[in-house]
Design an enzyme around this catalytic site. Structure first.
Site, PDB file in Angstrom:
ATOM      1  CB  THR A  11     -31.320  -8.073  48.164  1.00 30.33           C
ATOM      2  OG1 THR A  11     -31.934  -7.863  50.041  1.00 30.33           O
ATOM      3  CG2 THR A  11     -33.007  -8.573  47.758  1.00 30.33           C
ATOM      4  N   GLY A 110     -32.442   2.450  43.438  1.00 23.84           N
ATOM      5  CA  GLY A 110     -32.552   3.291  44.602  1.00 23.84           C
ATOM      6  C   GLY A 110     -32.034   4.916  44.719  1.00 23.84           C
ATOM      7  CB  SER A 139     -36.871   0.587  40.702  1.00 24.06           C
ATOM      8  OG  SER A 139     -38.009   0.641  39.530  1.00 24.06           O
ATOM      9  CB  CYS A 140     -37.857  -4.096  41.998  1.00 30.00           C
ATOM     10  SG  CYS A 140     -38.472  -3.402  43.018  1.00 30.00           S
ATOM     11  CG  ASN A 141     -42.313  -1.518  41.038  1.00 28.49           C
ATOM     12  OD1 ASN A 141     -43.115  -2.823  41.082  1.00 28.49           O
ATOM     13  ND2 ASN A 141     -42.153  -1.375  42.862  1.00 28.49           N
ATOM     14  NE  ARG A 168     -40.153  -5.056  48.211  1.00 31.00           N
ATOM     15  CZ  ARG A 168     -39.920  -3.865  48.296  1.00 31.00           C
ATOM     16  NH1 ARG A 168     -39.986  -3.072  48.685  1.00 31.00           N
ATOM     17  NH2 ARG A 168     -38.420  -4.459  48.288  1.00 31.00           N
ATOM     18  CG  HIS A 194     -43.442   3.195  41.086  1.00 33.54           C
ATOM     19  ND1 HIS A 194     -44.272   3.463  41.388  1.00 33.54           N
ATOM     20  CD2 HIS A 194     -42.638   2.649  40.690  1.00 33.54           C
ATOM     21  CE1 HIS A 194     -43.798   3.231  42.814  1.00 33.54           C
ATOM     22  NE2 HIS A 194     -42.910   2.538  42.554  1.00 33.54           N
ATOM     23  CG  HIS A 220     -42.958  -5.039  43.497  1.00 36.27           C
ATOM     24  ND1 HIS A 220     -43.597  -4.201  45.031  1.00 36.27           N
ATOM     25  CD2 HIS A 220     -42.213  -4.777  43.738  1.00 36.27           C
ATOM     26  CE1 HIS A 220     -42.145  -3.336  45.553  1.00 36.27           C
ATOM     27  NE2 HIS A 220     -41.130  -4.018  44.862  1.00 36.27           N
TER      28      HIS A 220
HETATM   29  P1  NAP Z   1     -28.801  -4.373  50.895  1.00 34.08           P
HETATM   30  O1  NAP Z   1     -29.902  -5.481  50.727  1.00 34.08           O
HETATM   31  O2  NAP Z   1     -29.428  -3.043  52.428  1.00 34.08           O
HETATM   32  O3  NAP Z   1     -27.743  -4.511  50.764  1.00 34.08           O
HETATM   33  C1  NAP Z   1     -26.750  -3.235  50.807  1.00 34.08           C
HETATM   34  C2  NAP Z   1     -26.136  -3.936  50.907  1.00 34.08           C
HETATM   35  O4  NAP Z   1     -24.340  -2.321  50.574  1.00 34.08           O
HETATM   36  C3  NAP Z   1     -24.996  -4.387  51.861  1.00 34.08           C
HETATM   37  O5  NAP Z   1     -24.071  -6.092  51.604  1.00 34.08           O
HETATM   38  C4  NAP Z   1     -24.537  -3.604  52.759  1.00 34.08           C
HETATM   39  O6  NAP Z   1     -23.332  -4.141  53.593  1.00 34.08           O
HETATM   40  C5  NAP Z   1     -23.964  -2.751  51.283  1.00 34.08           C
HETATM   41  N1  NAP Z   1     -23.592  -1.333  51.891  1.00 34.08           N
HETATM   42  C6  NAP Z   1     -24.156  -0.689  52.917  1.00 34.08           C
HETATM   43  N2  NAP Z   1     -23.749   0.831  53.550  1.00 34.08           N
HETATM   44  C7  NAP Z   1     -22.359   0.732  51.987  1.00 34.08           C
HETATM   45  C8  NAP Z   1     -21.130   1.127  51.820  1.00 34.08           C
HETATM   46  N3  NAP Z   1     -20.954   2.558  52.024  1.00 34.08           N
HETATM   47  N4  NAP Z   1     -20.343   0.935  50.926  1.00 34.08           N
HETATM   48  C9  NAP Z   1     -20.193  -0.564  50.545  1.00 34.08           C
HETATM   49  N5  NAP Z   1     -21.237  -0.898  50.726  1.00 34.08           N
HETATM   50  C10 NAP Z   1     -22.494  -0.681  52.097  1.00 34.08           C
HETATM   51  O7  NAP Z   1     -30.064  -3.109  49.644  1.00 34.08           O
HETATM   52  P2  NAP Z   1     -30.502  -3.577  48.623  1.00 34.08           P
HETATM   53  O8  NAP Z   1     -31.990  -4.541  48.530  1.00 34.08           O
HETATM   54  O9  NAP Z   1     -30.126  -4.886  47.531  1.00 34.08           O
HETATM   55  O10 NAP Z   1     -30.651  -2.614  47.360  1.00 34.08           O
HETATM   56  C11 NAP Z   1     -29.393  -1.791  46.950  1.00 34.08           C
HETATM   57  C12 NAP Z   1     -30.010  -1.005  46.064  1.00 34.08           C
HETATM   58  O11 NAP Z   1     -30.928  -1.750  45.031  1.00 34.08           O
HETATM   59  C13 NAP Z   1     -30.775  -0.084  46.290  1.00 34.08           C
HETATM   60  O12 NAP Z   1     -30.799   1.015  45.231  1.00 34.08           O
HETATM   61  C14 NAP Z   1     -32.021  -0.242  45.969  1.00 34.08           C
HETATM   62  O13 NAP Z   1     -33.084   0.565  46.084  1.00 34.08           O
HETATM   63  C15 NAP Z   1     -31.881  -1.536  44.659  1.00 34.08           C
HETATM   64  N6  NAP Z   1     -32.925  -2.076  44.476  1.00 34.08           N
HETATM   65  C16 NAP Z   1     -33.803  -2.957  45.244  1.00 34.08           C
HETATM   66  C17 NAP Z   1     -34.518  -4.119  45.306  1.00 34.08           C
HETATM   67  C18 NAP Z   1     -34.869  -4.836  46.588  1.00 34.08           C
HETATM   68  O14 NAP Z   1     -36.045  -5.434  45.978  1.00 34.08           O
HETATM   69  N7  NAP Z   1     -35.136  -5.085  47.453  1.00 34.08           N
HETATM   70  C19 NAP Z   1     -35.110  -4.405  44.039  1.00 34.08           C
HETATM   71  C20 NAP Z   1     -35.099  -3.479  42.615  1.00 34.08           C
HETATM   72  C21 NAP Z   1     -33.581  -2.855  43.699  1.00 34.08           C
HETATM   73  P3  NAP Z   1     -23.695  -4.395  55.097  1.00 34.08           P
HETATM   74  O15 NAP Z   1     -24.917  -4.922  55.668  1.00 34.08           O
HETATM   75  O16 NAP Z   1     -22.656  -5.181  55.380  1.00 34.08           O
HETATM   76  O17 NAP Z   1     -23.793  -2.748  55.840  1.00 34.08           O
END
Ligand code: NAP
Length: 337
Positions: A11, A110, A139-141, A168, A194, A220
């Site tokens: 994402t 995260g 974080s986003c929030n 959300r 937060h 959110h």
């Molecule tokens: P995500 O959609 O699950 O994406 C994670 C990515 O990391 C996937 O491409 C996954 O690949 C890859 N991955 C998994 N294990 C790995 C490893 N050991 N080495 C390298 N790549 C790996 O997660 P996300 O939502 O983008 O979140 C990423 C970070 O941003 C987290 O810290 C999260 O808390 C933060 N964040 C998320 C949001 C949100 O709303 N989503 C908002 C702000 C911040 P595969 O699918 O191929 O396993």
């Protein structure tokens, strides 16, 4: 031209990759995946070099006909900085790798603040990351809270903040998080994390937050009560927020009375993935009662942190010393208001 590796193409990672590609002072050297799924295939189709985090899976990528450029270790050995967008809590293991290779790294919200001891927001503390090796974009929030609270603090000072965070339940693709039909205090204790997270970028802020999870994937939503240090007319607050980039004052009266309508507005902007990088605030919600400012805002969790990642790269790689110049450059390249 500085080189940037995106470790984790989900994402956040895919959006950061596109945002970096849109800049003229940095380029993407590669992105990484563990699974040979549609995201991996599309990364290659978009022209990104794809690296794999689990070398033993090379055969699976070959079988799927997805071309790989190498392993994550190779990718991170060949770049000025890594933006780590792996799921939360993989950070500590990766940090060991980054340190061993001697490459700078930016983490996401995260991961815990303690991992790097330095958190980042473009408006609040850009200078503190200048030239540093490791930082974490909050974080986003927390990014959403900082975007609106910082200019208010600069205008008239803030005595105390109380916020109710309506979160959300999952991102739109996360079918494993539903179906759900409940409101879940998350956590059922006060405060939520937060408030302390905001203090990692707005040092000394007096803030207490409570949080609830609800069955929506769109955005959110935050409800803020802010005791002001100095009396100020509401019009000055409105003018300050109107001037501030990455914040939008939108109006329920114009048909934007919900997060669903904000997302519809984002679609009308015609951006890639319908992203809303800015924090929309309901104009009508802004009110001052007995020296306390009230307002309601929303956060597009999938995208608001993306421009902050670009600014963090400029700060840590010493590409730009001045935060406002970096913010303006990022905004222009990404079409952000
Ligand atoms: P995500 O959609 O699950 O994406 C994670 C990515 O990391 C996937 O491409 C996954 O690949 C890859 N991955 C998994 N294990 C790995 C490893 N050991 N080495 C390298 N790549 C790996 O997660 P996300 O939502 O983008 O979140 C990423 C970070 O941003 C987290 O810290 C999260 O808390 C933060 N964040 C998320 C949001 C949100 O709303 N989503 C908002 C702000 C911040 P595969 O699918 O191929 O396993």
């Amino acid at each position: 031209m500085k080189s940037v590796a995106i470790n984790g193409y989900g994402t956040i990672g895919k959006r950061v990759a596109d945002a970096v590609s849109a800049q003229d002072d940095m380029k993407v050297v590669g992105v990484s995946k563990t699974k040979p799924d549609y995201e991996a295939r599309m990364a290659v189709e978009k022209g990104y070099d794809l690296y794999i985090a689990i070398p033993e899976r090379e055969k699976l990528f070959n079988q799927a006909g997805i071309e790989i450029a190498g392993t994550v270790d190779e990718m991170i050995s060949n770049t000025d900085i890594v933006v780590d967008c792996t799921p939360g809590n993989i950070g500590p293991e990766n940090l060991e790798k980054y340190k061993k290779i001697g490459v700078k790294a930016i983490y996401q919200g995260g991961e815990k603040h303690d991992l790097t001891g330095l958190s980042f927001n473009s408006f609040a503390n850009y200078d503190d990351s200048y030239g540093k090796d490791y930082a974490r974009v909050v974080s986003c929030n927390t990014t959403g809270l900082t975007r609106s609270l910082k200019p208010i603090d600069d205008l008239c000072g803030i005595k105390k903040i109380r916020a109710v965070m309506v979160r959300r339940g999952g991102d739109p693709y996360q079918v494993n998080k539903g179906p759900i039909n409940a409101v879940v205090p998350n956590p059922p204790t006060v405060p939520s994390h937060h408030g302390p997270d905001l203090q990692t970028v707005m040092y000394g802020a007096d803030i207490t937050t409570v949080a609830l999870l609800v069955p929506t994937t769109l955005m959110h939503q935050h409800n803020l009560m802010v005791e002001l240090e100095n009396d100020v007319p509401l019009d000055d607050v409105i003018e300050t927020l109107e001037k501030r980039s990455r914040v939008l004052l939108l109006s329920a009266e114009e048909g934007l009375g919900s997060t669903a309508e904000f997302m519809e507005y984002a679609k009308e902007l015609g951006r890639s993935r319908n992203d809303l990088f800015e924090i929309p605030i309901w104009r009508e919600s802004l009110n001052i009662v007995d020296g306390e400012l009230f307002y309601m805002q929303a956060v597009h969790q999938e995208s608001d942190v993306v421009p902050e990642n670009v600014d963090a790269i400029r700060s840590m790689l010493e590409i730009e010393e001045n935060n406002e110049k970096s913010i303006a450059k990022t905004n222009k390249a990404m079409g952000i208001f």
